[in-house]
Write a protein that holds these residues in place. Sequence first.
Motif, mmCIF file in Angstrom:
data_model
loop_
_atom_site.group_PDB
_atom_site.id
_atom_site.type_symbol
_atom_site.label_atom_id
_atom_site.label_comp_id
_atom_site.label_asym_id
_atom_site.label_seq_id
_atom_site.Cartn_x
_atom_site.Cartn_y
_atom_site.Cartn_z
ATOM 1 N N MET A 291 -6.618 17.645 7.173
ATOM 2 C CA MET A 291 -6.861 16.476 6.328
ATOM 3 C C MET A 291 -7.021 16.875 4.867
ATOM 4 O O MET A 291 -6.524 16.188 3.962
ATOM 5 C CB MET A 291 -8.092 15.728 6.839
ATOM 6 C CG MET A 291 -7.850 15.032 8.175
ATOM 7 S SD MET A 291 -9.313 14.257 8.883
ATOM 8 C CE MET A 291 -8.585 13.362 10.276
ATOM 9 N N VAL A 292 -7.690 17.995 4.631
ATOM 10 C CA VAL A 292 -7.883 18.435 3.241
ATOM 11 C C VAL A 292 -6.565 18.862 2.600
ATOM 12 O O VAL A 292 -6.440 18.871 1.370
ATOM 13 C CB VAL A 292 -8.923 19.575 3.147
ATOM 14 C CG1 VAL A 292 -10.311 19.065 3.506
ATOM 15 C CG2 VAL A 292 -8.531 20.753 4.032
ATOM 16 N N THR A 293 -5.562 19.206 3.432
ATOM 17 C CA THR A 293 -4.241 19.546 2.902
ATOM 18 C C THR A 293 -3.573 18.309 2.323
ATOM 19 O O THR A 293 -2.900 18.374 1.282
ATOM 20 C CB THR A 293 -3.357 20.168 4.004
ATOM 21 O OG1 THR A 293 -3.978 21.362 4.489
ATOM 22 C CG2 THR A 293 -1.970 20.491 3.488
ATOM 23 N N VAL A 294 -3.742 17.167 2.972
ATOM 24 C CA VAL A 294 -3.201 15.912 2.443
ATOM 25 C C VAL A 294 -3.902 15.563 1.130
ATOM 26 O O VAL A 294 -3.263 15.112 0.171
ATOM 27 C CB VAL A 294 -3.352 14.773 3.474
ATOM 28 C CG1 VAL A 294 -2.810 13.456 2.905
ATOM 29 C CG2 VAL A 294 -2.624 15.123 4.770
ATOM 30 N N ARG A 295 -5.204 15.805 1.075
ATOM 31 C CA ARG A 295 -5.933 15.580 -0.178
ATOM 32 C C ARG A 295 -5.385 16.488 -1.277
ATOM 33 O O ARG A 295 -5.180 16.046 -2.417
ATOM 34 C CB ARG A 295 -7.423 15.833 0.025
ATOM 35 C CG ARG A 295 -8.259 15.593 -1.229
ATOM 36 C CD ARG A 295 -9.725 15.893 -0.988
ATOM 37 N NE ARG A 295 -9.961 17.317 -0.721
ATOM 38 C CZ ARG A 295 -11.127 17.810 -0.289
ATOM 39 N NH1 ARG A 295 -12.146 17.005 -0.053
ATOM 40 N NH2 ARG A 295 -11.265 19.101 -0.077
ATOM 41 N N GLU A 296 -5.156 17.747 -0.941
ATOM 42 C CA GLU A 296 -4.611 18.697 -1.929
ATOM 43 C C GLU A 296 -3.249 18.240 -2.438
ATOM 44 O O GLU A 296 -2.962 18.288 -3.643
ATOM 45 C CB GLU A 296 -4.501 20.090 -1.300
ATOM 46 C CG GLU A 296 -3.992 21.153 -2.250
ATOM 47 C CD GLU A 296 -3.783 22.514 -1.593
ATOM 48 O OE1 GLU A 296 -3.165 23.394 -2.225
ATOM 49 O OE2 GLU A 296 -4.229 22.688 -0.427
ATOM 50 N N ALA A 297 -2.393 17.787 -1.502
ATOM 51 C CA ALA A 297 -1.057 17.310 -1.891
ATOM 52 C C ALA A 297 -1.168 16.085 -2.798
ATOM 53 O O ALA A 297 -0.411 15.954 -3.768
ATOM 54 C CB ALA A 297 -0.246 16.979 -0.640
ATOM 55 N N ALA A 298 -2.112 15.207 -2.492
ATOM 56 C CA ALA A 298 -2.301 14.010 -3.323
ATOM 57 C C ALA A 298 -2.797 14.382 -4.713
ATOM 58 O O ALA A 298 -2.344 13.826 -5.723
ATOM 59 C CB ALA A 298 -3.274 13.054 -2.639
ATOM 60 N N LEU A 299 -3.715 15.327 -4.788
ATOM 61 C CA LEU A 299 -4.249 15.760 -6.083
ATOM 62 C C LEU A 299 -3.173 16.436 -6.932
ATOM 63 O O LEU A 299 -3.169 16.313 -8.163
ATOM 64 C CB LEU A 299 -5.431 16.705 -5.875
ATOM 65 C CG LEU A 299 -6.731 16.042 -5.404
ATOM 66 C CD1 LEU A 299 -7.733 17.088 -4.929
ATOM 67 C CD2 LEU A 299 -7.336 15.184 -6.516
ATOM 68 N N GLN A 300 -2.266 17.143 -6.271
ATOM 69 C CA GLN A 300 -1.181 17.798 -7.009
ATOM 70 C C GLN A 300 -0.264 16.776 -7.682
ATOM 71 O O GLN A 300 0.432 17.095 -8.644
ATOM 72 C CB GLN A 300 -0.367 18.693 -6.065
ATOM 73 C CG GLN A 300 -1.086 19.977 -5.681
ATOM 74 C CD GLN A 300 -0.267 20.862 -4.747
ATOM 75 O OE1 GLN A 300 0.853 20.504 -4.366
ATOM 76 N NE2 GLN A 300 -0.811 22.010 -4.383
ATOM 77 N N GLY A 301 -0.279 15.561 -7.163
ATOM 78 C CA GLY A 301 0.568 14.504 -7.728
ATOM 79 C C GLY A 301 -0.072 13.746 -8.873
ATOM 80 O O GLY A 301 0.559 12.875 -9.472
ATOM 81 N N THR A 302 -1.328 14.079 -9.205
ATOM 82 C CA THR A 302 -2.006 13.386 -10.319
ATOM 83 C C THR A 302 -1.655 14.056 -11.640
ATOM 84 O O THR A 302 -1.432 15.265 -11.694
ATOM 85 C CB THR A 302 -3.531 13.387 -10.121
ATOM 86 O OG1 THR A 302 -4.000 14.745 -10.046
ATOM 87 C CG2 THR A 302 -3.911 12.656 -8.839
ATOM 88 N N THR A 304 -3.353 12.952 -14.829
ATOM 89 C CA THR A 304 -4.467 12.881 -15.786
ATOM 90 C C THR A 304 -5.793 13.067 -15.054
ATOM 91 O O THR A 304 -5.870 12.949 -13.829
ATOM 92 C CB THR A 304 -4.484 11.518 -16.497
ATOM 93 O OG1 THR A 304 -4.789 10.490 -15.531
ATOM 94 C CG2 THR A 304 -3.139 11.213 -17.160
ATOM 95 N N GLU A 305 -6.834 13.341 -15.826
ATOM 96 C CA GLU A 305 -8.170 13.498 -15.238
ATOM 97 C C GLU A 305 -8.639 12.192 -14.597
ATOM 98 O O GLU A 305 -9.297 12.200 -13.555
ATOM 99 C CB GLU A 305 -9.160 13.943 -16.326
ATOM 100 C CG GLU A 305 -10.567 14.218 -15.822
ATOM 101 C CD GLU A 305 -10.633 15.346 -14.801
ATOM 102 O OE1 GLU A 305 -11.644 15.416 -14.061
ATOM 103 O OE2 GLU A 305 -9.691 16.176 -14.746
ATOM 104 N N ALA A 306 -8.262 11.073 -15.206
ATOM 105 C CA ALA A 306 -8.641 9.767 -14.646
ATOM 106 C C ALA A 306 -7.994 9.565 -13.273
ATOM 107 O O ALA A 306 -8.644 9.088 -12.328
ATOM 108 C CB ALA A 306 -8.227 8.649 -15.601
ATOM 109 N N GLU A 307 -6.717 9.940 -13.161
ATOM 110 C CA GLU A 307 -6.022 9.819 -11.872
ATOM 111 C C GLU A 307 -6.660 10.738 -10.835
ATOM 112 O O GLU A 307 -6.798 10.379 -9.657
ATOM 113 C CB GLU A 307 -4.538 10.171 -12.037
ATOM 114 C CG GLU A 307 -3.721 9.111 -12.750
ATOM 115 C CD GLU A 307 -2.257 9.504 -12.864
ATOM 116 O OE1 GLU A 307 -1.879 10.596 -12.357
ATOM 117 O OE2 GLU A 307 -1.483 8.737 -13.454
ATOM 118 N N ARG A 308 -7.055 11.912 -11.294
ATOM 119 C CA ARG A 308 -7.673 12.886 -10.393
ATOM 120 C C ARG A 308 -9.021 12.361 -9.859
ATOM 121 O O ARG A 308 -9.302 12.439 -8.661
ATOM 122 C CB ARG A 308 -7.874 14.207 -11.146
ATOM 123 C CG ARG A 308 -8.369 15.359 -10.298
ATOM 124 C CD ARG A 308 -8.418 16.636 -11.136
ATOM 125 N NE ARG A 308 -8.937 17.739 -10.365
ATOM 126 C CZ ARG A 308 -8.228 18.477 -9.527
ATOM 127 N NH1 ARG A 308 -6.941 18.208 -9.354
ATOM 128 N NH2 ARG A 308 -8.779 19.466 -8.852
#
Length: 449
Positions: A291-302, A304-308
Amino acid sequence: MATQAKRPRVAGPMACGDPDPVAGFLSWCRRVGLELSPKVEVSRQGTVAGYGMVARESVQAGELLFVVPRAAILSPHTCSIGGLLERERGALQSQSGWVPLLLALLHELQAAASHWRPYFALWPELGHLEHPMFWPEEERRRLLQGTGVPEAVEKDLDSIRSEYHSIVLPFMEAHPDLFSLRVHSLELYLQLVALVMAYSFQEPLEEEEDEKEPNSPIMVPAADILNHLANHNANLEYSADCLRMVATQPIPKGHEIFNTYGQMANWQLIHMYGFVEPYPNNTDDTADIQMVTVREAALQGTKTEAERLLMYERWDFLCKLEMVGEEGAFVIGREEVLTEEELTTTLKVLCMPAEEFREFKDQDGGGDEKRGDGSLTITNIPKLKASWRQLLRNSILLTLQTYATDLKTDKDVLSNKEAYAKLSWREQQALQVRYGQKMILHQLLEMTS
């Protein structure tokens, strides 16, 4: 290359000096009322590994193979120190719930006059169990990196050591007349945990008992001789006074009788039982996306800091909905997503526009979303929204990077009989685990294109 599941078996711990442990076991079965059908036999001949059970004559579906009376089951209640274990039950409670059975085994194994000696004679030699917990750590990590097995083993070992030192050792020290600490070491305890993991049975709860803790494991003579296949031909049935092994499909004369240990992926089989089903035999095989891998993939797509920060807020909301967790995984089978609701909700929440997320969060994850939005089977993954597919694809790619080898490298060895034969038994088993998982992940990857 083997075509069926193997569970390594060698001479049992009590077999030394016994010229025919099978004859001794069968004699014991008659004494305790364990009835085997004349159509079956315990044998080393015609089995996938060591002792097994073979049809001497053709067997029809529904036929009774053997009956085990409750008194012939080895449990804390039927062992010779059952009274003591019952009196001390409160002090023996543990997270696993296995301590009373393990203490019963520790005592009976070393008791010279144990009633269970003929049964132990067919056990595997404890020093030769092939569970990954007994592999050197370097070898375990090298061969099984990315599969989830090394992490599961480390968690088990921590738990077992803690249980031994905090519960088992003090109990044995309090009863030196029953336990020799020189013999009953942590090493032996680890071996017995592995044996219980691989050979015990857990009686299912009745429907009205669903809220109760699972039943403690029990050792079932004769039933634990049967090897495992996903496509099994026998099943164990429970009743008030006995356990019955019944054929679930016709078994031709000379064929081995297989039970099932449940729907087990190969990583679970190697972890708990010390063997795998070679590809593509295990129809229950799965691959995990952490599950944390999906979170990592999502964060890589942000960008700006606001998006993150918003992505973390989305993740925290998913945690609140109990859809994700730091140690959880999305489980993918060959034909279906076993964690369909969790993965669907996660993709939706992580990919929806910011305003839509605000509204969704205000409704605590409710609303009247169309159900079609959340249907997630392997075949309809290409129909998912592009943003969902991209996030899933990136998560798969990150997961594939956790393995030490790629799919082509494993496939080249697996398809080369000469190269495969040169591998050690452990290398072969680990290769089967890795390859099965990667095939599922690559199939999923193609669907996201």
